[in-house]
Structure formats: structure tokens, C-alpha cells
Design a protein around this motif. Structure first.
Motif, PDB file in Angstrom:
ATOM      1  N   PRO A 160       0.893  -1.281  -0.582  1.00 29.17           N
ATOM      2  CA  PRO A 160      -0.182   0.171   0.320  1.00 29.17           C
ATOM      3  C   PRO A 160       0.900   0.832  -0.143  1.00 29.17           C
ATOM      4  O   PRO A 160       1.875   1.202   1.082  1.00 29.17           O
ATOM      5  N   LEU A 161       0.550   2.235  -0.895  1.00 29.35           N
ATOM      6  CA  LEU A 161       1.141   3.198  -0.849  1.00 29.35           C
ATOM      7  C   LEU A 161       0.582   4.548  -1.369  1.00 29.35           C
ATOM      8  O   LEU A 161      -0.389   4.313  -1.946  1.00 29.35           O
ATOM      9  N   ASN A 162       0.878   5.681  -0.588  1.00 25.32           N
ATOM     10  CA  ASN A 162       0.636   7.074  -0.914  1.00 25.32           C
ATOM     11  C   ASN A 162       1.271   7.681  -2.321  1.00 25.32           C
ATOM     12  O   ASN A 162       2.027   8.913  -1.846  1.00 25.32           O
ATOM     13  N   THR A 163       0.213   7.475  -3.451  1.00 23.94           N
ATOM     14  CA  THR A 163       1.192   7.712  -4.701  1.00 23.94           C
ATOM     15  C   THR A 163       1.183   9.147  -4.746  1.00 23.94           C
ATOM     16  O   THR A 163       1.505   9.972  -5.413  1.00 23.94           O
ATOM     17  N   ASP A 164      -0.042   9.800  -3.825  1.00 25.37           N
ATOM     18  CA  ASP A 164      -0.106  11.136  -4.332  1.00 25.37           C
ATOM     19  C   ASP A 164       1.160  12.250  -3.527  1.00 25.37           C
ATOM     20  O   ASP A 164       2.030  12.870  -3.853  1.00 25.37           O
ATOM     21  N   ILE A 223       4.703  10.969  -4.207  1.00 22.25           N
ATOM     22  CA  ILE A 223       5.327  10.645  -5.684  1.00 22.25           C
ATOM     23  C   ILE A 223       4.309  12.295  -6.463  1.00 22.25           C
ATOM     24  O   ILE A 223       5.399  12.953  -6.707  1.00 22.25           O
ATOM     25  N   ILE A 224       3.489  12.426  -6.082  1.00 18.05           N
ATOM     26  CA  ILE A 224       3.169  13.540  -7.174  1.00 18.05           C
ATOM     27  C   ILE A 224       3.864  15.331  -6.590  1.00 18.05           C
ATOM     28  O   ILE A 224       4.398  15.889  -6.989  1.00 18.05           O
ATOM     29  N   ASN A 225       2.935  15.304  -5.176  1.00 12.97           N
ATOM     30  CA  ASN A 225       3.480  16.433  -4.722  1.00 12.97           C
ATOM     31  C   ASN A 225       5.097  16.830  -3.814  1.00 12.97           C
ATOM     32  O   ASN A 225       5.473  18.222  -4.188  1.00 12.97           O
ATOM     33  N   ALA A 272       7.194  15.945  -6.099  1.00  9.33           N
ATOM     34  CA  ALA A 272       8.157  15.532  -7.506  1.00  9.33           C
ATOM     35  C   ALA A 272       8.351  14.932  -7.477  1.00  9.33           C
ATOM     36  O   ALA A 272       9.958  14.788  -7.888  1.00  9.33           O
ATOM     37  N   LEU A 273       8.674  13.117  -6.818  1.00 11.93           N
ATOM     38  CA  LEU A 273       9.182  12.584  -6.659  1.00 11.93           C
ATOM     39  C   LEU A 273       9.900  11.921  -8.679  1.00 11.93           C
ATOM     40  O   LEU A 273       8.930  11.962  -8.765  1.00 11.93           O
ATOM     41  N   VAL A 291      11.006   8.043  -9.239  1.00  9.73           N
ATOM     42  CA  VAL A 291      11.381   6.971  -8.660  1.00  9.73           C
ATOM     43  C   VAL A 291      11.872   5.768  -8.797  1.00  9.73           C
ATOM     44  O   VAL A 291      11.183   5.450 -10.313  1.00  9.73           O
TER      45      VAL A 291
END
Lengths: 365, 365, 365, 365
Positions: free
Chosen positions: A288-292, A294-296, A298-299, A301
Motif C-alpha cells: 500500500p503506497l500513497n502515490t500522492d 510521489i506527485i506532491n 515531485a519524486l 522512483v
């Protein structure tokens, strides 16, 4: 006849003998000196990787001396009989567009691989847990200094992973700050590679039971080590914030086997715009990953798939330079009859829980 | 006095009047022509973004005419009274290391933002849903051709997102194949940007209810559109394999709001070594993801955080070129008194489900 | 027997016959449809390149139909008898580190090359000015649509150069401004590639005698053409400044043969931090250059060495797309007996000075 | 009153006094501790740079302690009174597109520069050869550890150049081989930066008269030093081929002042596809260069224009790490009354020819 360890099913390895392969102008034969063991060997041994065509000779980090070599092979590889070489797992087709443009690890037409091809494919001896290994015309190999102790030379593969994962994929260079989540042989190799490339602050995490590994991390130049479990366990993101003046590290490398939490830790520990390299396989299960995040944040991966020639070359040069006390990583040497024990030792399934780097040396049998 | 829409709480917007700001040598005043609406406006309106200091004037895609301008501001920005300009959300400090090295979107010292600053911060008029907006000394703005229809010019922000997400972050260029998951204004803008940059095959997904959006996608140059739900719904990964000769696309861009499945589709639809750009926020919730896919397929996953000056410049040049039928994207224009209705229309909360691009024009009140 | 044009010395080409090569599992035979001619052919013809082992069969841009194909070759290349393919000059070793990492153009172990290997190397038929050409196991080839007119398909090489030089090396993408110095087939191909990749303003220079080429440049999408000699000749740097609002172009591509001045023009015409791609060979002579310009203007200067597989793939996709009126570039078709005339026509040594793209079609003999 | 060295014409420097500047909320005042001298100072002193508006206070590498600081300036820069800071030459506008995207060194709207602005521009004290220097609102500065000896801290600029030229522009990283042509302070700084970044073999050239500099190069980690003139002088390209197994180095950095030959040496000494960084100004004169080498060897040539914030940060971290014996580079300290002598000493115009790093310390007067 050539003796080899053959895996016939999950956790089942037996010794067999095979005829010594005939070689011609385009191929060769390797006398195996050593074959290192990594987490993938554990997964393969347990039967979790799925891709292996039993029975097969495992061992995908072979190091050895060239015993026979065809004329065209010698010219193509730039080596001769008696040279010590390190092998890559993948035996690419060398002809498709991916191979032609340097992405041979994505080769869709490859048929063989060292330590992953079945014994039904002639001449059977594809893996490193054997006295001799067949050098196919498309094998990728790298020359390595014969004067290095065999245990050190056998670490080309984990060190290659450290170089590729931290430096080539993570972009660690002069002044880069790095968090390494996981203190196994590859985490420690990443510390070496990062420090060799001029990294700034390097932080390494581990469990209470990893105390000896974290000590090695510090010996290799890690600036901070963090125990994340047990009574005195710390929150790694909190520690990173403290150490980086609230900013976060530039890069995080996740190399823990099976644990879910460190991936989210990595997302939170890097700075806005930072990079996260994932190398720890999780058994194919959903995390389970909070993909937001990654967006917020600016990552970027990146998945760390294997080691390539570029990284292996750099790793071998590092080995040969003698700059780092690599002997501190090597903990166990086994003979060819003990492949199962060797793998279980690395996996921590045996009483001895101190394994960092483990290798099998056929001549030690 | 200046009329402005003020959000005082979730789903609560009221009209208020504010004194016209005094400007000096370093700042200015913008007469708002239009302000586009995007998915973030919907989240902000619903109170899901959390970061907004109520009460505040929303609207973070302001387009307008410079009405007042200080001497130093004119020189610094290279514009004059009467010019049409497009604004960026972020008002950076322009002094920290991040700002100095071009990463002003990561500026940790910024205090204001257009459409996100409270009315308690003088002079209150920070958002685009107002007759006039205050141009702070650190505002980032871009000149844009006055002869463009206001509805077209107001699309600078979604088109900027298309450029940044597909081209700058996704690396779409000559011959690159692209999968766009989601057919909203930003998905369609990505089609425009990708085709303008020479993309090869472009595939766009949508729902049955997106039929009119997928038709626009094809008008804009998309090579294939895929309906993924309902009776005739197709598995997007399967379609991608068919269309790309089994190989997968080079890049996938995920722009669906809230849906979890498309992220895994993106991971599976790109080729080994491919790139996935995530832009669709999922409300901060955990999404189950097989991270081994990222590793074994050697993927690069990038978070798409906002739009920067580089992308806005390219988008504005594209708008001005007239190369694409952007008018097909604009579906609704509202007045300043109808901000709530405008947002609900974009969100599909109203009977009219046809919205693609929606904007508020203060002069239309 | 196979007829081939053999260059025995500078400006000396004669027709000879060779036995048809025997092929096996790893190689094949190509029936040559056409072979384009470029500036290098002129230099080779004149004996200026120095590297050619006379006698040899020239022609390094072969296009043809696979007539014979070994089983392993078919598998490796992914093609079959009857397919149309385009060949690369370089036949790399496919085994050294450079080859393995995608830099096969730097391969130091290659022994053959199409159009550059002597007839003393069996089976002699290495060049494209022949009825048939030998496909060596390491030949690099790309499939290309058989339905394209042969003259168009034969342009894969100049178009590949346009892609590599402008887009891959120059970094031309969405919105990039470009100056192309020289309006020959490769300059024009660069216009196509740049516009396909979304370039902004493209400016092309030529001489008074290039009026027809500059007209084609405009047809292909060039925004400005500049005549730099004669009475109405303009200073190209001055024109660039006018057109770019004093800023300079992002990228300049120098493709003039032998002229010295355009390199300095390129240095002055790009913006601070801009890129200059050099592709026009100057006969090995010293050119006086103010290198302080490179430093003070923070320039990047790149040498354009040949075309690689990545660029060829993109070029072939562009050819197949039919997006550009490539037929406007093709001016002359010759038969196999007229290789010398063909080369002299491209070089402008004949009365007819109109040549842009010239090709030799063995079946036209 | 503030004492400052004022250059009134070529080779003419006199001491003058200026009123201490008044500072406000946005600016500040620096008490100069030291100001290093580099080759540009020599050129400026001789009147060769042309760009300096006489009279002016020279000195563009100021290091000092913040004596006065406005409230907004403190916040913006993140420093306080009493902090030691290092300044950049360029005072950018911080508003134009170049500044916004991190290319502030290309800022076309800048008006001031430390050490290059005339005394007619209030408050006159722009250069580092003075007791105090005015900190303008747009000045770029970096905090640096106060516990470092002032001579070491004053080396931030040459070390920043070493980092930018070798590492950031040259791409030197783990395992990269490097040739540095020229053994002045910047050449030696490049050795430090390269070795810190994990470079492989580093080769440094110098003249017979540079014997002491080449000795320092070896102390800093250079693997080979080459004397290129005099009786035992070697051909550098030949030495590079020997040392690199015939292959050539990955990167060459040219930092010799005025010499033409080293540029061609650099072109020949790098491998196919290698990189050449030019940093040695040649007085604006034309250098004869065989540009075909750039093409046929697929070279990338980059101009090294100044030092930017990224490189300065890394250099300061290196200084603070104490990893390298930087004290070996510092040879001369002068007082404010001796600026002319200091510059002539670095230039080798005095009897003492041993200068490597020279700095002026106002308090040493």
C-alpha cells in the motif's frame, strides 16, 4: 566429468556429474573459483522466483579462470586462457535493437543466462555452482585482477549493484546526500560506491539484529546509522530531517527484502524533487503506497534491475583499487557440496546469523 | 472596490468587495479576463486539499490584462500596461538555493500563491476569481498574444501541464509511443503536446461516459482510443500490446482522478525500461501496488507536480501557433457569480456531464 | 556473377564481376535496390578520405531486398527473405565494451564496413554500388516499408542524419529554435527532423546558387531562409538576432562542406548556453576559431559522427509516415554504370547544378 | 570612511576612501576578510578584458563577515550578522526567464557585478579589494564555516571552478579518466574535484617551470604528471595513449592561459565520443583548429563560463570536509595596499615565480 550442484526443486540441491563441454572457435570453458550468493539465490532456492526451469545449475555470480578459449572468442572478448574473469547473468542476443543501443538487459531474444538455464540445454553447465562453466559465444564477461584474494574478487556483483543502484540510477555524485534502507551486502556495497563517488552525508538503516552490519557501514564511511526496530528504534524520516537541516536527502535507496514500510519511508525522507531507487523485491505482493506523495513531492522512483557492464567495470576498478576494506563484508566461504547450507546461512535460516557476504568455492570442497 | 468570489469553507463561496490595492514601483494590478478550472479546484472546493486558509479568493489559473504596473516591475518582467499575461500559481522567494538553481517550485520560503493565499494577507486579492488580482513583486507571469480568443488563451495552464507531464517529465519526443490514461482536459492537452513534439503512436483511455472526450482525442491526433469500462470495455494493457507489436509503449501518463487501477495498468503497459508519469491525485489514500514490477521492468516513475515556466512558455507558443483545434476542448464559460456552478460542472456534479475545459470570465457576470 | 562498380583510385571507377557469395546460417545476401549518395561519397571519390583500401566497392547507404538469409541471421535480425532493409555503414564487433554499451559507432574492433571494405576481403561485395551485397553476421540493418517508392526509401540515410544531428545531438525538441547553415540534402533533412520534433523558428542559410534548395526548405517548414553571398547577401548572425528578438537561436547546425566562416557564424548566432552541432567536414584543414567565444558564451559544441540505429529507426518511421513531401528532395536517379557521373552530379561538377538527393539504382542500368 | 583599491586604468591601481554605505531592509555590508586572485584578475589588470568601466574597485572573489544586514535580506539569504560568506561575481536580476530557470549566469538584465561595476554606480564599493563591500539585494552569497583558516576559505572560487569545470561540465564521476592541461590553481583544483568525485586515472600537464605545481598535483592525487616543454618534454597525447591502453581519456580540461596547442592536444587525447572542457582564455585571438577531429572523433566541447551556485555549494562542502591538503595551494598573502604586486605575482611578472594561490587580506595591510 564436471561436478555441479543441481537444483531439482525448491530447497532441493544435489551433486551431479556432467561431461566436460566441447568448445570451439566461438566459445570457452571457465574453471570456477568462486560464486557469490545474494538475496535472489535465496528466493530461487525457496522456489519463489518462478522462472527457473528445474533441474538447473544455480549460481549467477561466477568468478573464474579461463581454461579453454576459442580463437574468435579470445579476440572478441579481449582475454586469453589463464585470465580471471567475472560473468554477468544475462547472455543477450547481441543483435536486437535493445542490444544494439546498449540496453541488452532488456533483450527479449535471449535464451540463456548463467545460473538460470536448465540442464536440458546443452551443455548443461550454465551456473556458477560447478567446477566448470560453459562460456557461450554471447556471454558477457569482464577481466579482473588475478592478484586479488578470491573472496574479494567474488564481490564484483554486489559492488556492481552498489554502483549501479546508488550511483548510476540514483545519481549519487559529489556532495549528494543518501539514505540506504537496509544493511545487507548490497546496502553496504552502496555505501562504498556512494562514498567513492564523493557522496555527502550517507545514512544507513538496519534492525537491532544488524548491529554488526551497521558497524561495518560506519567503517566503510557511513556518517549515520539508524536502528529502526526494538526499544531504542528511531523513526528514520525523523532522523533524516534532523541530519539534513529539515531538508531531506537527495536520494534514498531501498534494499530491504520483503518489508513494505521502508518504501514509504523513502518517499518521505527525500527532499522535494528527490530520487528513490527501489531494489528490494517484495515477493510480488501488493504494497500500500500513497502515490500522492510521489506527485506532491515531485519524486522520481526508479526500479533497480540487475547490474550492467558499465557498473561492473566501475565496481571492478574499485575492487582493484583497494580503497575500501571489503574484507569486512566477507563472512562465510563454503564448498561445492554445501550450496544449500551456504544459501540458508545468507538467509539467516541457520543458527549463525552473522552472514553478510557468502560465497561458494568449488576448490574448497 | 473590487468584486471577488471568496471561499469561506467547503462548498461555500460568496461574493465580497475589497478595496482596490495600491501599487508601487515593484508590483502591479491585473484585470482578470478569465480563470480556467481544473481538478484541483474541485478538490479545493470540496475542502479536500487541506492547505487553504479560509477565507480566500480561489482561482489559480488567472489570465488578464495588466492595468497598473510599477516601473521596476515593468523592467523586471519585461511587460507593460495593456499586455495580456498568464500567471503561475507559485509566488517563489526568488532568493533561496532552490530558486537560484531553477527549482523555484520547491521553494520552501514562499509565502503567497495565486488562488491559495488567505484574504487576511494584504491586499487580499490573490486569486483569479475576481475582477482584479494583485501582482506581487515575486509573481511569475508570461506574456501571451492578445489576439487569441480569451477561452483559448485561458487554456495555457492545462496545455502547460500537457507539455510538462508528457514532454518534459515523460520525455516524449520524436517517435516516442505514449499511453495517456484519462481523457480529461489534461489528458487531451497531453495528446496535443505529445503530437506537437513528434510522438509516434498515442493511445488514450476513457470511460463509456467519455465518448465525446475520446472523439476530441482522435481529432487532436490520438492514434487509438480505448474505452475501459462497460460491456465493450477493453483491457488497456492488452490493447497496448496489440498496438505495439507486443513491446509496450515507451511512456505512460496517468491522469485519472481517484482511480487506483490505472497506475498498475501504466506499470504493465510500458516497455522494459519505460517511464510512467503520475499526475492523477488519489485523495491521499494508499493504493496497492506491486512494486516488484517497477524493479523487474526497470521502470522510472515520476510525479508530475504542477507546471513550470519552461513548460508554460512552450505551451503559450503552441497556443499562439494555432496548430491544434483547441476550441474543441472548451465547453463552458461562466461569470464571476457562478464560480460554484462552474466548479460543479467540471466535476460532473451537475446534469450537464459534457464539461472538458471550463472557465470563469469576470466580465461575463 | 554479380556486377559491381569498383573504385580503383581517385576518380576511377570501373565495372567488374564477382562470384555470387555463398551464404550460411549466420549471413545473407541483399539485392540492392538503390544506394544514395552524400558528401562523403564525393570526398571518397576524390580520394580525400584516405581511409579506403583501393580497390573497393563504394556505396555506404544501401537499400535492398533480402534475397538469401541464414536461419540464425533471420532470427537475430528479425527479418525474412523478401523484406526490404536499410543498412548502416558500420559493421561493429558486437562484443567489445563500446558495443555492449550502445556505442557501437566507436567500436575499435570492427573490420568491415559497407562501402569501405576492400575487394580483397572475401566475399568482396561490401558496398552498395552493386547488384548484390553481402550481409555479414554483424551487419546492422533496419526493416523499411516495401510500399514506399524506392527513391523515398533510399533517403533513410540523410533523414537519419537530420534526426541524429538536429534532434539527438542538437537536442531540438518542442519549441527549440534552430539555425541550419547549409541547404544540402542533410541541411534539408534537418529541417524535416526539427519540424517533426516540434521545433520553433527554423532558419536555413544557403548561397545564391541554392535558391531551389531554399525554396524546398520553405516547403518543408523552414520559417526563414537567408542567402549569405552575392549582392543581396545578408549577415546570418544579424538576421538571427532580428528574428529571435536579440536573443540568438538555441541550436545551430553547421553542414556546409569546406567553408570556414559558418562555424564562427554558428558560435555567434546561438544564445548564451546554446548548442552548436558540427557536421560539415573541412578536408582536415585548420580553421581559425576564436575559442574564447565558446567559453564566454558557455557553448556546447558537438561533432556529428554518422548516424546510429536510434536515429535511423526514427527516420524510417518519419519516411513511412508520409508527413513530409520528401519527393521534393530527390532530383536524380542513375544506373550502376553511371556511379561516377552520379557522384559528380551531386558534387556540382557537371553542368546540371540542381542536385539535392541523388541515388544509384542497379536495376536502372 | 572605507579604504578600497581602485583601478583607474591598465596597470594603475590607487587607494581611495569612500563613505560607508547606508544599508536598509533589503541589503547589507560585508567586512572583507580576503579576496583571491585568478587569471581573470591578471587580464583585467592588464586592461585586456575590455568590459571594465574605469575607475572601479576590482576583486571578484570576496570572502568576508556580514557586518550589517537588513531584515528582509537576512530572511532571503538565510544568514545573519557575523556569518562568514563567499560571494559570486554575478548579481543577476532574479526575474527574467533565464534567472527563473536556473541559468542566472546568462541573465541579460543584470546591472552589477562584484569587482566589475564602476565607482560611479552607488555606493561604489562593489569589489573585493576593499575593507567593506556592499551587499546588493540581488547578490548571490553562500555561507561558509568560520573556523576555516581564511586562506583556505578564500579558495572557494578556484575550487568551485574545479568542481564546475571537471565534474559538472566535464561529467567526471566514478571511474572517469581525466586529462588536465595546465597546472595553475584551477588545474589543481580540478584534480581535487575530480578525485573527490571518484575519478579514475588523472593526468596533469605543465611546463618545466611548473615543477612545484606538478608536485602539488601528485600530492592531491594526480596519477601522472607530464612536463611538455624543455629537453625531457613529452608529447601529451602519446603519454595519454600509453597510460590508457591506447584508448584515450574520457575527459580533457584545458586551463592553460593563452597557449593554442593544448586545445588540439585535448581533441586528440580523449577517446572517441569523449568530452573536452575549454576554460583557458586565449585573449580573443583565433586559434587554428582541425574541426574535422571534433566530427570524426564524435567529441563534445564545452565552454567553461564561470562558477555557479551548485558548484560553489559543492566546493564549500569540500573545503569544510578537510579531505584535501588545500594549504599546499596557497602561496602568497598580500595587504590591501599591494593589490598590484599581488596580481603581478600571480602573473609571474615578479622575481618570485612560485605563486599558485594568491590572496589579498585587507586586515593584513
Amino acid at each position: 566429468m564436471v561436478r555441479a550442484a543441481v537444483q531439482t526443486g525448491p530447497r532441493t540441491i544435489e551433486m551431479r556429474e556432467f561431461p566436460r563441454p566441447q568448445t570451439g572457435a566461438d566459445d570457452g570453458l571457465l574453471r570456477v573459483e568462486a560464486n557469490g550468493i545474494c538475496g535472489s539465490d535465496v528466493e530461487i532456492y525457496r522456489g519463489h522466483m518462478g522462472m527457473n526451469p528445474h533441474p538447473f545449475v544455480p549460481g549467477h555470480e561466477p568468478l573464474g579462470i579461463i581454461e579453454e578459449l576459442g580463437e574468435r572468442a579470445a579476440e572478441r572478448w579481449g582475454v586469453q586462457v589463464g585470465d580471471r574473469v567475472a560473468l554477468e547473468v544475462i547472455v543477450p542476443c547481441r543483435a536486437c535493437d535493445d542490444c544494439l543501443t546498449g540496453r541488452y538487459q532488456a533483450c527479449r531474444f535471449r535464451k540463456y543466462g548463467h545460473g538460470v538455464t536448465g540442464i536440458d540445454v546443452a551443455p548443461s553447465l550454465w551456473g556458477g555452482f560447478a567446477e566448470y562453466l560453459y562460456l557461450s559465444p554471447n556471454t558477457v564477461l569482464h577481466k579482473i585482477d588475478k592478484s586479488l584474494p578470491v573472496e574479494i574478487a567474488a564481490m564484483y556483483n554486489p559492488l556492481g549493484a552498489g554502483v549501479r543502484w546508488a550511483v548510476d540510477l540514483g545519481g549519487v555524485g559529489l556532495g549528494t546526500t543518501l539514505l540506504v534502507l537496509g544493511a545487507g551486502q548490497r546496502g553496504l556495497a552502496a555505501v562504498i560506491a556512494a562514498k567513492a563517488a564523493g557522496a555527502g552525508t550517507v545514512i544507513v538503516t538496519g534492525l537491532e539484529s544488524d548491529a554488526h552490519k551497521l558497524a561495518v557501514a560506519r567503517d566503510l564511511g557511513a556518517d549515520h546509522t539508524v536502528v529502526v526496530d526494538g526499544e531504542g528504534g528511531r523513526d528514520v524520516v525523523e532522523v533524516v530531517r534532523e541530519v539534513t537541516d529539515g531538508r531531506g536527502v537527495d536520494v534514498a535507496l531501498e534494499v530491504t527484502p520483503m518489508a513494505a514500510g521502508p518504501i514509504t519511508d523513502a518517499f518521505n525522507a527525500v527532499r522535494h524533487g528527490g530520487r528513490v531507487v527501489l531494489a528490494g523485491l517484495k515477493g510480488g505482493r501488493d504494497i500500500p503506497l500513497n502515490t500522492d506523495l510521489i506527485i506532491n513531492r515531485a519524486l522520481t522512483v526508479k526500479g533497480a534491475f540487475g547490474v550492467d557492464a558499465t557498473a561492473n567495470k566501475k565496481a571492478i576498478a574499485l575492487l582493484e583499487s583497494g580503497r575500501f576494506p571489503l574484507e569486512k563484508l566477507h563472512t562465510h566461504t563454503f564448498g561445492l557440496d554445501e550450496v544449500g547450507v551456504a544459501i540458508e546461512t545468507l538467509a539467516g535460516e541457520r543458527d549463525d546469523k552473522t552472514a553478510i557476504h557468502v560465497s561458494v568455492h568449488p576448490s574448497a570442497t
